[in-house]
Write an enzyme that holds these catalytic residues in place. Sequence first.
Site, PDB file in Angstrom:
ATOM      1  N   GLN A 126      31.228  47.271  45.790  1.00  0.00           N
ATOM      2  CA  GLN A 126      32.279  47.064  44.787  1.00  0.00           C
ATOM      3  C   GLN A 126      31.673  46.565  43.475  1.00  0.00           C
ATOM      4  O   GLN A 126      31.141  45.452  43.429  1.00  0.00           O
ATOM      5  CB  GLN A 126      33.269  46.017  45.318  1.00  0.00           C
ATOM      6  CG  GLN A 126      34.362  45.627  44.351  1.00  0.00           C
ATOM      7  CD  GLN A 126      35.057  44.329  44.752  1.00  0.00           C
ATOM      8  OE1 GLN A 126      34.523  43.556  45.546  1.00  0.00           O
ATOM      9  NE2 GLN A 126      36.228  44.092  44.214  1.00  0.00           N
ATOM     10  N   GLY A 127      31.767  47.353  42.426  1.00  0.00           N
ATOM     11  CA  GLY A 127      31.202  46.960  41.130  1.00  0.00           C
ATOM     12  C   GLY A 127      32.287  46.543  40.158  1.00  0.00           C
ATOM     13  O   GLY A 127      32.686  47.328  39.287  1.00  0.00           O
ATOM     14  N   SER A 129      32.739  42.596  39.128  1.00  0.00           N
ATOM     15  CA  SER A 129      32.368  41.397  38.366  1.00  0.00           C
ATOM     16  C   SER A 129      31.164  41.637  37.459  1.00  0.00           C
ATOM     17  O   SER A 129      30.269  42.418  37.781  1.00  0.00           O
ATOM     18  CB  SER A 129      32.030  40.255  39.325  1.00  0.00           C
ATOM     19  OG  SER A 129      33.092  40.033  40.205  1.00  0.00           O
ATOM     20  N   GLU A 244      41.935  43.276  49.569  1.00  0.00           N
ATOM     21  CA  GLU A 244      40.738  42.465  49.820  1.00  0.00           C
ATOM     22  C   GLU A 244      41.141  41.065  50.267  1.00  0.00           C
ATOM     23  O   GLU A 244      40.615  40.527  51.226  1.00  0.00           O
ATOM     24  CB  GLU A 244      39.887  42.369  48.541  1.00  0.00           C
ATOM     25  CG  GLU A 244      38.633  41.516  48.736  1.00  0.00           C
ATOM     26  CD  GLU A 244      37.857  41.261  47.442  1.00  0.00           C
ATOM     27  OE1 GLU A 244      38.423  41.457  46.355  1.00  0.00           O
ATOM     28  OE2 GLU A 244      36.695  40.854  47.543  1.00  0.00           O
ATOM     29  N   SER A 383      38.602  33.423  42.833  1.00  0.00           N
ATOM     30  CA  SER A 383      38.416  32.035  43.293  1.00  0.00           C
ATOM     31  C   SER A 383      39.760  31.421  43.699  1.00  0.00           C
ATOM     32  O   SER A 383      40.826  31.884  43.286  1.00  0.00           O
ATOM     33  CB  SER A 383      37.771  31.194  42.193  1.00  0.00           C
ATOM     34  OG  SER A 383      38.734  30.879  41.211  1.00  0.00           O
ATOM     35  N   ASN A 384      39.682  30.356  44.493  1.00  0.00           N
ATOM     36  CA  ASN A 384      40.922  29.733  44.976  1.00  0.00           C
ATOM     37  C   ASN A 384      41.749  29.136  43.836  1.00  0.00           C
ATOM     38  O   ASN A 384      42.978  29.098  43.909  1.00  0.00           O
ATOM     39  CB  ASN A 384      40.593  28.676  46.031  1.00  0.00           C
ATOM     40  CG  ASN A 384      40.205  29.326  47.355  1.00  0.00           C
ATOM     41  OD1 ASN A 384      40.046  30.547  47.419  1.00  0.00           O
ATOM     42  ND2 ASN A 384      40.062  28.531  48.394  1.00  0.00           N
ATOM     43  N   GLU A 385      41.068  28.690  42.775  1.00  0.00           N
ATOM     44  CA  GLU A 385      41.826  28.175  41.618  1.00  0.00           C
ATOM     45  C   GLU A 385      42.659  29.308  41.016  1.00  0.00           C
ATOM     46  O   GLU A 385      43.827  29.123  40.654  1.00  0.00           O
ATOM     47  CB  GLU A 385      40.876  27.605  40.546  1.00  0.00           C
ATOM     48  CG  GLU A 385      40.208  26.295  40.925  1.00  0.00           C
ATOM     49  CD  GLU A 385      39.031  26.482  41.869  1.00  0.00           C
ATOM     50  OE1 GLU A 385      38.547  27.628  41.999  1.00  0.00           O
ATOM     51  OE2 GLU A 385      38.596  25.497  42.492  1.00  0.00           O
TER      52      GLU A 385
HETATM   53  C1  LIG Z   1      28.920  35.799  47.643  1.00  0.00           C
HETATM   54  C2  LIG Z   1      29.698  36.534  46.607  1.00  0.00           C
HETATM   55  C3  LIG Z   1      29.894  37.886  46.756  1.00  0.00           C
HETATM   56  C4  LIG Z   1      30.572  38.599  45.773  1.00  0.00           C
HETATM   57  N1  LIG Z   1      30.685  39.955  45.905  1.00  0.00           N
HETATM   58  C5  LIG Z   1      31.226  40.673  44.895  1.00  0.00           C
HETATM   59  C6  LIG Z   1      31.238  42.099  44.957  1.00  0.00           C
HETATM   60  O1  LIG Z   1      30.788  42.704  45.931  1.00  0.00           O
HETATM   61  N2  LIG Z   1      31.733  42.765  43.900  1.00  0.00           N
HETATM   62  C7  LIG Z   1      32.249  42.141  42.799  1.00  0.00           C
HETATM   63  O2  LIG Z   1      32.698  42.814  41.883  1.00  0.00           O
HETATM   64  N3  LIG Z   1      32.249  40.785  42.705  1.00  0.00           N
HETATM   65  C8  LIG Z   1      31.746  40.047  43.723  1.00  0.00           C
HETATM   66  N4  LIG Z   1      31.718  38.668  43.637  1.00  0.00           N
HETATM   67  C9  LIG Z   1      32.165  38.028  42.401  1.00  0.00           C
HETATM   68  C10 LIG Z   1      33.422  37.198  42.529  1.00  0.00           C
HETATM   69  O3  LIG Z   1      34.566  37.997  42.554  1.00  0.00           O
HETATM   70  C11 LIG Z   1      33.413  36.220  41.336  1.00  0.00           C
HETATM   71  O4  LIG Z   1      32.347  35.321  41.564  1.00  0.00           O
HETATM   72  C12 LIG Z   1      34.705  35.469  41.196  1.00  0.00           C
HETATM   73  O5  LIG Z   1      35.725  36.310  40.752  1.00  0.00           O
HETATM   74  C13 LIG Z   1      34.559  34.278  40.206  1.00  0.00           C
HETATM   75  O6  LIG Z   1      34.027  34.706  38.998  1.00  0.00           O
HETATM   76  P1  LIG Z   1      32.756  33.978  38.341  1.00  0.00           P
HETATM   77  O7  LIG Z   1      31.697  33.866  39.386  1.00  0.00           O
HETATM   78  O8  LIG Z   1      32.415  34.697  37.098  1.00  0.00           O
HETATM   79  O9  LIG Z   1      33.235  32.512  38.017  1.00  0.00           O
HETATM   80  P2  LIG Z   1      34.059  32.042  36.734  1.00  0.00           P
HETATM   81  O10 LIG Z   1      35.158  32.997  36.477  1.00  0.00           O
HETATM   82  O11 LIG Z   1      33.102  31.777  35.631  1.00  0.00           O
HETATM   83  O12 LIG Z   1      34.678  30.681  37.248  1.00  0.00           O
HETATM   84  C14 LIG Z   1      33.914  29.478  37.340  1.00  0.00           C
HETATM   85  C15 LIG Z   1      34.828  28.380  37.865  1.00  0.00           C
HETATM   86  O13 LIG Z   1      35.909  28.166  36.945  1.00  0.00           O
HETATM   87  C16 LIG Z   1      37.159  28.309  37.609  1.00  0.00           C
HETATM   88  N5  LIG Z   1      38.122  28.967  36.707  1.00  0.00           N
HETATM   89  C17 LIG Z   1      37.896  30.067  35.946  1.00  0.00           C
HETATM   90  N6  LIG Z   1      39.013  30.404  35.269  1.00  0.00           N
HETATM   91  C18 LIG Z   1      39.971  29.511  35.625  1.00  0.00           C
HETATM   92  C19 LIG Z   1      41.342  29.331  35.272  1.00  0.00           C
HETATM   93  N7  LIG Z   1      41.951  30.158  34.429  1.00  0.00           N
HETATM   94  N8  LIG Z   1      42.023  28.305  35.846  1.00  0.00           N
HETATM   95  C20 LIG Z   1      41.414  27.457  36.727  1.00  0.00           C
HETATM   96  N9  LIG Z   1      40.109  27.576  37.087  1.00  0.00           N
HETATM   97  C21 LIG Z   1      39.398  28.583  36.549  1.00  0.00           C
HETATM   98  C22 LIG Z   1      36.876  29.177  38.813  1.00  0.00           C
HETATM   99  O14 LIG Z   1      37.804  28.946  39.849  1.00  0.00           O
HETATM  100  C23 LIG Z   1      35.476  28.724  39.204  1.00  0.00           C
HETATM  101  O15 LIG Z   1      35.551  27.570  39.993  1.00  0.00           O
HETATM  102  C24 LIG Z   1      31.087  37.926  44.629  1.00  0.00           C
HETATM  103  C25 LIG Z   1      30.911  36.543  44.506  1.00  0.00           C
HETATM  104  C26 LIG Z   1      30.227  35.849  45.478  1.00  0.00           C
HETATM  105  C27 LIG Z   1      30.044  34.368  45.303  1.00  0.00           C
END
Ligand SMILES: Cc1cc2nc3c(=O)[nH]c(=O)nc-3n(C[C@H](O)[C@H](O)[C@H](O)COP(=O)(O)OP(=O)(O)OC[C@H]3O[C@@H](n4cnc5c(N)ncnc54)[C@H](O)[C@@H]3O)c2cc1C
Length: 398
Positions: A126-127, A129, A244, A383-385
Site C-alpha cells: 500500500q503506497g 503515506s 483496513e 493513528s488512534n488520535e
Molecule cells: C509499522 C507501520 C507500518 C505502516 N505501513 C504503511 C503502509 O503499508 N502503507 C502506508 O501508506 N502507510 C503505512 N504506515 C503509515 C501510517 O499510516 C502513518 O504512520 C500514520 O498515518 C501516521 O502518520 P505519520 O507517521 O506521518 O504521523 P503524523 O501524522 O506526523 O502524526 C504524528 C503524531 O501526531 C498526532 N496527530 C497528527 N495529527 C493530529 C491531529 N489532527 N489531532 C491529534 N493528533 C494528531 C498523531 O496521532 C501522531 O501521534 C505505516 C506505519 C507504521 C508505523
Amino acid sequence: MAYQYTRQDLAFAEEARQFIRTNLDAGVKRKILSNQLPTRAEREAWQKCLAAKGWGAPSWPVEYGGTGWNVVQRHLFDEVLTEEGAPGYPVFGMTMLAPVLMRFGTQQQKDEILPAILSMDNFWCQGFSEPDAGSDLASLKARARLEGNEWVINGQKIWTTLAHEADKIFLLVRTSDAPKKQLGLSILLLDMDTPGVTVRPIITIDGHHEVNEVFFDDVRVSKDSMIGEEGKGWTYAKYLLGHERTSIARIGQSRRELGRLRATAAKVPWKGGTLAEAEHFRRRHAQIAIRHRVLEETTLRLLEKVAAGETSGAEANLLKIHGSEIQLDLAELWMDVVGAYSFAYAQAGVPAGAHLEQVAPWEADYVAGAYFNSRKVAIYGGSNEIQRNIIAKAELGL
Ligand SMILES: Cc1cc2nc3c(=O)[nH]c(=O)nc-3n(C[C@H](O)[C@H](O)[C@H](O)COP(=O)(O)OP(=O)(O)OC[C@H]3O[C@@H](n4cnc5c(N)ncnc54)[C@H](O)[C@@H]3O)c2cc1C
C-alpha cells in the site's frame, strides 16, 4: 446482548481447527506464535492451501471466490486461524484493494487482479503515506502527470509495509491541483519492478525489516492503470481504509495471547506458587479479557450490520482504537511476565550452537521485540488520535 454460538457454529469452528492442524507447517506456526513474520514463500504456500480448500477469501462475495459463510462463521474462522498460529491473509490485496476493485474497478481489472490476490501469485503493498503526509494524507505530494497514453509518476512514499516482498503496489497520487486538496487525488496500480521504482529498507527498533521507503523517478504506467475515475482517489481511499481498520482489531490474535499469557504465567514461579495465581497478574489479565469480550461483541454487531447492507459508520474507528489498545496492553503484560528471558533470544551476542532452550522457555522468544514492534498498532491504519477525531466529528458532532 451477548451472541451465543450455536452447535452448528461450534462444529464449523472445530472442522476449521482440524483442517488447520493437519495442514499448517509447524515451523510457520512457531514463528507466528513468537510474533515473527513468516517468509513470503511460507505465507504464499499457506494462502494457496486455503485457496485450494475454497477458504482463500472468506470476506469476498462467492462470485469472486468467497466462501459464502455468514458473519459469525467468518468471525469464527478468523479466530481459529489466529488461535492456531496460521499466517494472516495477504491484507493489502485481499482486505484493502479487492473491495475497492469490486466496487469501482473495470471488469478487466477484476478479472486480472482478483484471482492473483486469491492465490497470492501477486502480493500487493500500500503506497499511501509520505514523509509529510501521514495523518494529513490528503496533502501528499507524489504526482502523476498524463503523457500520451501513460501516467508518469514522481515522488516518495514511506512506511510501505513489505514493499521489498511485493509484486505490486496501489498508489495514492496527486493527478491535478484542485482547489480542495482531496479532489486532486487518484489511485494507480503498478508493478514493483517497473523501471524507476526504488525500495529502501527502514529497520525498526526490534531490528526487523518490515517497512520501507519507496521512490518513484519518472515511472511510466499505462493510462488504464487507474482505479475508477481520475480525481476520485480520496473517495476510494476512504472506502479502502474503512476495510483496513476493521481488520486491524485482531480479535483472534488477542484471544490467543490472553490464553498463552495465562499458560505461561502458570510456569513462572511466584512467592511459593505461580504468577498465574498472583492477584496483580489476575487483575490485569481479567481487565484485558473483559475489554476483549466487549470488542468481540462490538465486532459481531458491526459485521451483522454490514451483512444487512448498512454502512459501518464510526464503529470501524472504534474497533481500531480498542483492538490496538488491547494489543498494546497484552504486549506490556507479556514483558512483565517473561520480558527478561526474552533477551536470551536476542540474536546479537548469542554464540553459534548455543542451547537457548536451556536458558529460557521458547514462549519468551521475541517477547521484547514484539513489545517494541507493537508500538506501531496505535499509529498505522490512521493513528488512534485521528480515529478519535473522526468519532468526535462524525458521531458526537464536535
Ligand atoms: C509499522 C507501520 C507500518 C505502516 N505501513 C504503511 C503502509 O503499508 N502503507 C502506508 O501508506 N502507510 C503505512 N504506515 C503509515 C501510517 O499510516 C502513518 O504512520 C500514520 O498515518 C501516521 O502518520 P505519520 O507517521 O506521518 O504521523 P503524523 O501524522 O506526523 O502524526 C504524528 C503524531 O501526531 C498526532 N496527530 C497528527 N495529527 C493530529 C491531529 N489532527 N489531532 C491529534 N493528533 C494528531 C498523531 O496521532 C501522531 O501521534 C505505516 C506505519 C507504521 C508505523
